[in-house]
Scaffold this motif. Sequence first.
Motif, PDB file in Angstrom:
ATOM      1  N   THR A   1     -11.123 -19.668 -18.109  1.00 59.66           N
ATOM      2  CA  THR A   1     -11.139 -21.055 -17.066  1.00 59.66           C
ATOM      3  C   THR A   1     -10.649 -20.864 -15.944  1.00 59.66           C
ATOM      4  O   THR A   1     -11.138 -21.108 -14.851  1.00 59.66           O
ATOM      5  N   LEU A   2      -9.605 -19.905 -15.707  1.00 62.85           N
ATOM      6  CA  LEU A   2      -8.811 -19.595 -14.394  1.00 62.85           C
ATOM      7  C   LEU A   2      -9.765 -18.802 -13.801  1.00 62.85           C
ATOM      8  O   LEU A   2      -9.909 -18.937 -12.357  1.00 62.85           O
ATOM      9  N   ILE A   3     -10.358 -17.706 -14.282  1.00 67.88           N
ATOM     10  CA  ILE A   3     -11.187 -16.987 -13.291  1.00 67.88           C
ATOM     11  C   ILE A   3     -12.489 -17.616 -12.871  1.00 67.88           C
ATOM     12  O   ILE A   3     -13.017 -17.479 -11.786  1.00 67.88           O
ATOM     13  N   ILE A   4     -12.899 -18.512 -13.693  1.00 72.20           N
ATOM     14  CA  ILE A   4     -14.199 -19.364 -13.406  1.00 72.20           C
ATOM     15  C   ILE A   4     -13.720 -20.241 -12.242  1.00 72.20           C
ATOM     16  O   ILE A   4     -14.482 -20.399 -11.289  1.00 72.20           O
ATOM     17  N   ALA A   5     -12.409 -21.030 -12.335  1.00 75.27           N
ATOM     18  CA  ALA A   5     -11.899 -21.895 -11.217  1.00 75.27           C
ATOM     19  C   ALA A   5     -11.826 -20.989  -9.822  1.00 75.27           C
ATOM     20  O   ALA A   5     -12.226 -21.600  -8.758  1.00 75.27           O
ATOM     21  N   VAL A   6     -11.376 -19.954 -10.118  1.00 76.96           N
ATOM     22  CA  VAL A   6     -10.916 -19.021  -8.745  1.00 76.96           C
ATOM     23  C   VAL A   6     -12.210 -18.750  -8.085  1.00 76.96           C
ATOM     24  O   VAL A   6     -12.958 -18.877  -6.874  1.00 76.96           O
ATOM     25  N   LEU A   7     -13.390 -18.295  -8.904  1.00 84.14           N
ATOM     26  CA  LEU A   7     -14.723 -17.960  -8.610  1.00 84.14           C
ATOM     27  C   LEU A   7     -15.396 -19.299  -7.843  1.00 84.14           C
ATOM     28  O   LEU A   7     -16.079 -18.717  -6.728  1.00 84.14           O
ATOM     29  N   LEU A   8     -15.352 -20.377  -8.513  1.00 87.48           N
ATOM     30  CA  LEU A   8     -15.992 -21.616  -7.790  1.00 87.48           C
ATOM     31  C   LEU A   8     -15.355 -21.842  -6.621  1.00 87.48           C
ATOM     32  O   LEU A   8     -15.848 -22.373  -5.758  1.00 87.48           O
ATOM     33  N   GLY A   9     -13.936 -21.948  -6.605  1.00 83.88           N
ATOM     34  CA  GLY A   9     -13.082 -22.167  -5.452  1.00 83.88           C
ATOM     35  C   GLY A   9     -13.745 -21.238  -3.943  1.00 83.88           C
ATOM     36  O   GLY A   9     -13.727 -21.738  -3.048  1.00 83.88           O
ATOM     37  N   LEU A  10     -13.933 -19.878  -4.497  1.00 87.08           N
ATOM     38  CA  LEU A  10     -14.137 -19.146  -3.631  1.00 87.08           C
ATOM     39  C   LEU A  10     -15.641 -19.342  -2.965  1.00 87.08           C
ATOM     40  O   LEU A  10     -15.922 -19.161  -1.803  1.00 87.08           O
ATOM     41  N   LEU A  11     -16.360 -19.598  -3.853  1.00 91.09           N
ATOM     42  CA  LEU A  11     -17.983 -19.914  -3.548  1.00 91.09           C
ATOM     43  C   LEU A  11     -17.914 -21.213  -2.735  1.00 91.09           C
ATOM     44  O   LEU A  11     -18.554 -21.419  -1.624  1.00 91.09           O
ATOM     45  N   ASP A  12     -17.189 -22.253  -3.103  1.00 88.32           N
ATOM     46  CA  ASP A  12     -17.096 -23.474  -2.280  1.00 88.32           C
ATOM     47  C   ASP A  12     -16.487 -23.300  -0.905  1.00 88.32           C
ATOM     48  O   ASP A  12     -17.024 -23.922   0.070  1.00 88.32           O
TER      49      ASP A  12
END
Length: 69
Positions: A46-57
């Motif tokens: 969950t943390l990894i996906i949250a960071v990736l989505l944050g970077l994409l955003d």
Amino acid sequence: MANKTNNKIEVRKPNFFAECMGELRRVVWPKRDDVVASVKVVIVSTLIIAVLLGLLDFGFTAAFRAIMR
């Protein structure tokens, strides 16, 4: 179960809760260590996906602002 007698189907009404309890007694519950390991995997994923989505955003927002200038 359904019993076929004289071309009529007779349906038994099972005792739902008694059957549920019987099934739950047969369940092989996971050990505490297995549950803890699974929870760790879920939290890290969950943390990894949250960071990736944050970077994409952040990237899409920056690109959109650059285009709109």
